[in-house]
Design a protein around this motif. Structure first.
Motif, PDB file in Angstrom:
ATOM      1  N   ALA A 291       0.569  13.272   9.691  1.00  0.00           N
ATOM      2  CA  ALA A 291       0.344  11.939   9.127  1.00  0.00           C
ATOM      3  C   ALA A 291      -0.332  11.020  10.131  1.00  0.00           C
ATOM      4  CB  ALA A 291       1.678  11.342   8.677  1.00  0.00           C
ATOM      5  N   ALA A 292      -0.002  11.157  11.404  1.00  0.00           N
ATOM      6  CA  ALA A 292      -0.545  10.255  12.423  1.00  0.00           C
ATOM      7  C   ALA A 292      -2.025  10.472  12.671  1.00  0.00           C
ATOM      8  CB  ALA A 292       0.222  10.431  13.730  1.00  0.00           C
ATOM      9  N   GLU A 293      -2.576  11.608  12.201  1.00  0.00           N
ATOM     10  CA  GLU A 293      -3.978  11.915  12.447  1.00  0.00           C
ATOM     11  C   GLU A 293      -4.819  11.883  11.180  1.00  0.00           C
ATOM     12  OE1 GLU A 293      -3.972  15.673  14.390  1.00  0.00           O
ATOM     13  OE2 GLU A 293      -2.926  14.947  16.182  1.00  0.00           O
ATOM     14  N   SER A 294      -4.223  11.464  10.055  1.00  0.00           N
ATOM     15  CA  SER A 294      -4.924  11.501   8.777  1.00  0.00           C
ATOM     16  C   SER A 294      -5.921  10.356   8.657  1.00  0.00           C
ATOM     17  CB  SER A 294      -3.920  11.421   7.628  1.00  0.00           C
ATOM     18  OG  SER A 294      -3.048  12.529   7.655  1.00  0.00           O
ATOM     19  N   ALA A 295      -7.006  10.629   7.938  1.00  0.00           N
ATOM     20  CA  ALA A 295      -7.974   9.571   7.641  1.00  0.00           C
ATOM     21  C   ALA A 295      -7.344   8.574   6.686  1.00  0.00           C
ATOM     22  CB  ALA A 295      -9.226  10.183   7.015  1.00  0.00           C
ATOM     23  N   LEU A 296      -7.404   7.296   7.023  1.00  0.00           N
ATOM     24  CA  LEU A 296      -6.713   6.261   6.253  1.00  0.00           C
ATOM     25  C   LEU A 296      -7.675   5.613   5.267  1.00  0.00           C
ATOM     26  CD1 LEU A 296      -4.620   4.667   9.145  1.00  0.00           C
ATOM     27  CD2 LEU A 296      -4.011   6.545   7.614  1.00  0.00           C
ATOM     28  N   GLU A 297      -8.146   6.419   4.326  1.00  0.00           N
ATOM     29  CA  GLU A 297      -9.131   5.945   3.359  1.00  0.00           C
ATOM     30  C   GLU A 297      -8.450   5.730   2.017  1.00  0.00           C
ATOM     31  OE1 GLU A 297     -12.069   8.951   3.478  1.00  0.00           O
ATOM     32  OE2 GLU A 297     -12.797   8.420   5.488  1.00  0.00           O
ATOM     33  N   ALA A 298      -7.807   4.582   1.856  1.00  0.00           N
ATOM     34  CA  ALA A 298      -7.112   4.252   0.609  1.00  0.00           C
ATOM     35  C   ALA A 298      -6.878   2.750   0.553  1.00  0.00           C
ATOM     36  CB  ALA A 298      -5.786   4.996   0.516  1.00  0.00           C
ATOM     37  N   ASP A 299      -6.790   2.228  -0.664  1.00  0.00           N
ATOM     38  CA  ASP A 299      -6.463   0.811  -0.828  1.00  0.00           C
ATOM     39  C   ASP A 299      -5.018   0.525  -0.460  1.00  0.00           C
ATOM     40  OD1 ASP A 299      -9.021   0.398  -1.832  1.00  0.00           O
ATOM     41  OD2 ASP A 299      -8.388   0.748  -3.893  1.00  0.00           O
ATOM     42  N   LEU A 300      -4.129   1.450  -0.866  1.00  0.00           N
ATOM     43  CA  LEU A 300      -2.691   1.322  -0.610  1.00  0.00           C
ATOM     44  C   LEU A 300      -2.215   2.533   0.162  1.00  0.00           C
ATOM     45  CD1 LEU A 300       0.221   0.197  -1.038  1.00  0.00           C
ATOM     46  CD2 LEU A 300       0.229   1.400  -3.236  1.00  0.00           C
ATOM     47  N   VAL A 301      -1.551   2.293   1.283  1.00  0.00           N
ATOM     48  CA  VAL A 301      -0.957   3.372   2.079  1.00  0.00           C
ATOM     49  C   VAL A 301       0.557   3.247   1.978  1.00  0.00           C
ATOM     50  CG1 VAL A 301      -0.706   4.384   4.380  1.00  0.00           C
ATOM     51  CG2 VAL A 301      -2.913   3.441   3.663  1.00  0.00           C
ATOM     52  N   VAL A 302       1.216   4.387   1.793  1.00  0.00           N
ATOM     53  CA  VAL A 302       2.675   4.459   1.766  1.00  0.00           C
ATOM     54  C   VAL A 302       3.122   5.276   2.965  1.00  0.00           C
ATOM     55  CG1 VAL A 302       4.712   5.208   0.475  1.00  0.00           C
ATOM     56  CG2 VAL A 302       2.698   4.361  -0.758  1.00  0.00           C
ATOM     57  N   VAL A 303       4.098   4.754   3.718  1.00  0.00           N
ATOM     58  CA  VAL A 303       4.656   5.516   4.840  1.00  0.00           C
ATOM     59  C   VAL A 303       6.174   5.559   4.691  1.00  0.00           C
ATOM     60  CG1 VAL A 303       2.780   5.069   6.465  1.00  0.00           C
ATOM     61  CG2 VAL A 303       4.680   3.466   6.338  1.00  0.00           C
ATOM     62  N   ASN A 304       6.723   6.743   4.881  1.00  0.00           N
ATOM     63  CA  ASN A 304       8.170   6.957   4.853  1.00  0.00           C
ATOM     64  C   ASN A 304       8.523   7.885   6.016  1.00  0.00           C
ATOM     65  OD1 ASN A 304      10.859   7.015   3.999  1.00  0.00           O
ATOM     66  ND2 ASN A 304      10.507   8.758   2.664  1.00  0.00           N
ATOM     67  N   PRO A 305       8.427   7.351   7.250  1.00  0.00           N
ATOM     68  CA  PRO A 305       8.552   8.202   8.428  1.00  0.00           C
ATOM     69  C   PRO A 305      10.005   8.535   8.762  1.00  0.00           C
ATOM     70  CG  PRO A 305       8.298   5.925   9.100  1.00  0.00           C
ATOM     71  CD  PRO A 305       8.190   5.940   7.601  1.00  0.00           C
ATOM     72  N   PRO A 306      10.215   9.479   9.680  1.00  0.00           N
ATOM     73  CA  PRO A 306      11.567   9.715  10.196  1.00  0.00           C
ATOM     74  C   PRO A 306      12.054   8.504  10.987  1.00  0.00           C
ATOM     75  CG  PRO A 306       9.931  10.992  11.416  1.00  0.00           C
ATOM     76  CD  PRO A 306       9.213  10.384  10.257  1.00  0.00           C
ATOM     77  N   ARG A 307      13.258   8.589  11.523  1.00  0.00           N
ATOM     78  CA  ARG A 307      13.890   7.430  12.163  1.00  0.00           C
ATOM     79  C   ARG A 307      13.066   6.841  13.295  1.00  0.00           C
ATOM     80  NH1 ARG A 307      18.733   5.773  11.135  1.00  0.00           N
ATOM     81  NH2 ARG A 307      18.995   4.883  13.215  1.00  0.00           N
ATOM     82  N   ARG A 308      12.254   7.644  13.937  1.00  0.00           N
ATOM     83  CA  ARG A 308      11.473   7.134  15.083  1.00  0.00           C
ATOM     84  C   ARG A 308      10.357   6.189  14.654  1.00  0.00           C
ATOM     85  NH1 ARG A 308       9.886  12.478  14.365  1.00  0.00           N
ATOM     86  NH2 ARG A 308       7.681  12.786  13.839  1.00  0.00           N
ATOM     87  N   GLY A 309      10.051   6.121  13.354  1.00  0.00           N
ATOM     88  CA  GLY A 309       9.002   5.245  12.869  1.00  0.00           C
ATOM     89  C   GLY A 309       7.629   5.892  12.946  1.00  0.00           C
ATOM     90  N   ILE A 310       6.591   5.103  12.696  1.00  0.00           N
ATOM     91  CA  ILE A 310       5.240   5.669  12.685  1.00  0.00           C
ATOM     92  C   ILE A 310       4.640   5.740  14.082  1.00  0.00           C
ATOM     93  CG2 ILE A 310       4.816   4.913  10.315  1.00  0.00           C
ATOM     94  CD1 ILE A 310       3.104   2.652  11.422  1.00  0.00           C
TER      95      ILE A 310
END
Length: 372
Positions: A291-310
């Motif tokens: 997830a940390a290396e994905s291309a962020l090409e979207a109007d809306l991004v959803v993140v639901n990371p583990p406890r350490r966060g993004i």
């Protein structure tokens, strides 16, 4: 909720149990806002009413340490001295789970699955992991030290499945190391079916044995409904779901005219998400990746990371992206606060606490953010 295990001091996992539930929920809201600090007090932020949990019978997963003699195994937890405490009747589980755990304890005896003894480092069966679906089906995983006991499980499995048709999926996981790790990397399916359907709202999510799913199905359903309402409100033409797991957020946000994609590091979870999308006829694409290396090409991004966060890298990339809205679902307000500080161009608009873990100090918090 009354719990005989808590009253006898046999288990204190539900640390907040003596506190009335309404007081628990209010304390969690106060604690969440305190940890979030200035982010929780933003003048443009509206807090929605907290989502409460059922007080008992809400846990969909039992993670049981197996101890004791093979003819009288205990399914539960280890005490500080390394001995087992049987928690088969924990009130956090449903009546159906209570019943099945008793059946599985009998199977341990019939199949001669010697429980692992931590002190002597002898025995084979370490853990029993059981997941219950909203429709009353179960996924059962036997966590073993080695493959030595697998033939005995296979020998008795047909009789178990015939007697308990509610058991949909069975697998064996090998965890050979002597350390406090729940499961190992090797999983072998033993049943014809390999996925457990989890009906959540109008979406059926397929869980494979190693798939992650929230422990409280009803509150998870409320979380997905909230995210879908936010998505409908901001009307994005494209959505990117990072840390998508089996596709819970992505499949709830899929809609006509909206391109939805999910990214997850687990290939097993991606396979589950693809199957769920195909069965539901939803236009959502899933791929395996970081997830940390994905291309962020979207109007809306959803993140639901583990406890350490993004983390700082993904936070910086979101800060520099063209995305206009962000839904952040977090089980750790402290890491959420750090991530928000690293993204000053994102303004929280609406927030909601969801009590995924009643009788503890833990909770889920979700925020809708937009560009300043």
């Amino acid at each position: 909720m009354r719990c005989s295990y808590y009253d006898a001091a046999a288990c204190r996992s539900c640390s907040e149990l003596p506190t009335p539930y309404g007081v628990q929920l209010a304390a969690k809201e106060a604690a969440c806002r305190e940890v979030l600090g200035e982010h929780a007090r933003h003048p443009g932020l509206t807090w929605l009413p907290a989502v409460a949990s059922a007080e008992q019978g809400f846990r969909n997963k039992a993670k049981m340490v197996v101890t004791g003699p093979v003819d009288a195994p205990a399914l539960g937890i280890l005490d500080p001295g390394g001995s087992g405490t049987d928690l088969r009747w924990c009130p956090l589980y449903s009546a159906a789970m209570h019943e099945l755990l008793g059946v599985l304890a009998g199977f341990v005896t019939r199949a001669g699955l010697m429980p692992y003894d931590v002190k002597s480092r002898r025995g084979e069966l370490k853990h029993l992991l059981v997941t219950e679906s909203p429709d009353g089906e179960f996924l059962v995983r036997w966590v073993l030290r080695s493959s030595e006991a697998v033939p005995r499980i296979r020998k008795h499995l047909d009789a178990l499945l015939a007697a308990e048709p509610r058991i949909a999926v069975v697998s064996v996981n090998l965890q050979p190391e002597h350390k406090a790790v729940l499961e190992g990397p090797d999983e072998t399916p033993l049943s014809e079916r390999e996925t457990l359907p989890m009906r959540v709202n109008d979406v059926t999510l397929h869980l494979r044995p190693r798939s992650f799913f929230q422990t409280n199905t009803d509150v998870a359903a409320a979380l997905y409904r909230q995210a879908a309402r936010w998505a409908d409100r901001v009307a994005p033409s494209s959505v990117l779901d990072l840390y998508c797991g089996v596709g819970g957020f992505a499949l709830h946000l899929a809609a006509s005219g909206r391109a939805v994609a999910g990214v997850e590091v687990s290939d097993e979870a991606v396979a589950s998400a693809r199957l769920s999308a195909q069965e539901a006829g939803l236009d959502a694409q899933f791929r395996c990746g970081d997830a940390a290396e994905s291309a962020l090409e979207a109007d809306l991004v959803v993140v639901n990371p583990p406890r350490r966060g993004i983390g700082v890298d993904l936070a910086a990339r979101l800060e520099g992206s063209d995305a206009r809205h962000l839904v952040y679902s977090s089980c750790n307000a402290a890491s959420l606060a750090r991530d928000l500080t690293a993204m000053p161009s994102w303004r929280p608009v609406e927030g909601r606490l969801l009590d995924m873990f009643a009788h503890t100090t833990h909770y889920e918090v979700a925020l809708l953010l937009e560009r300043v």
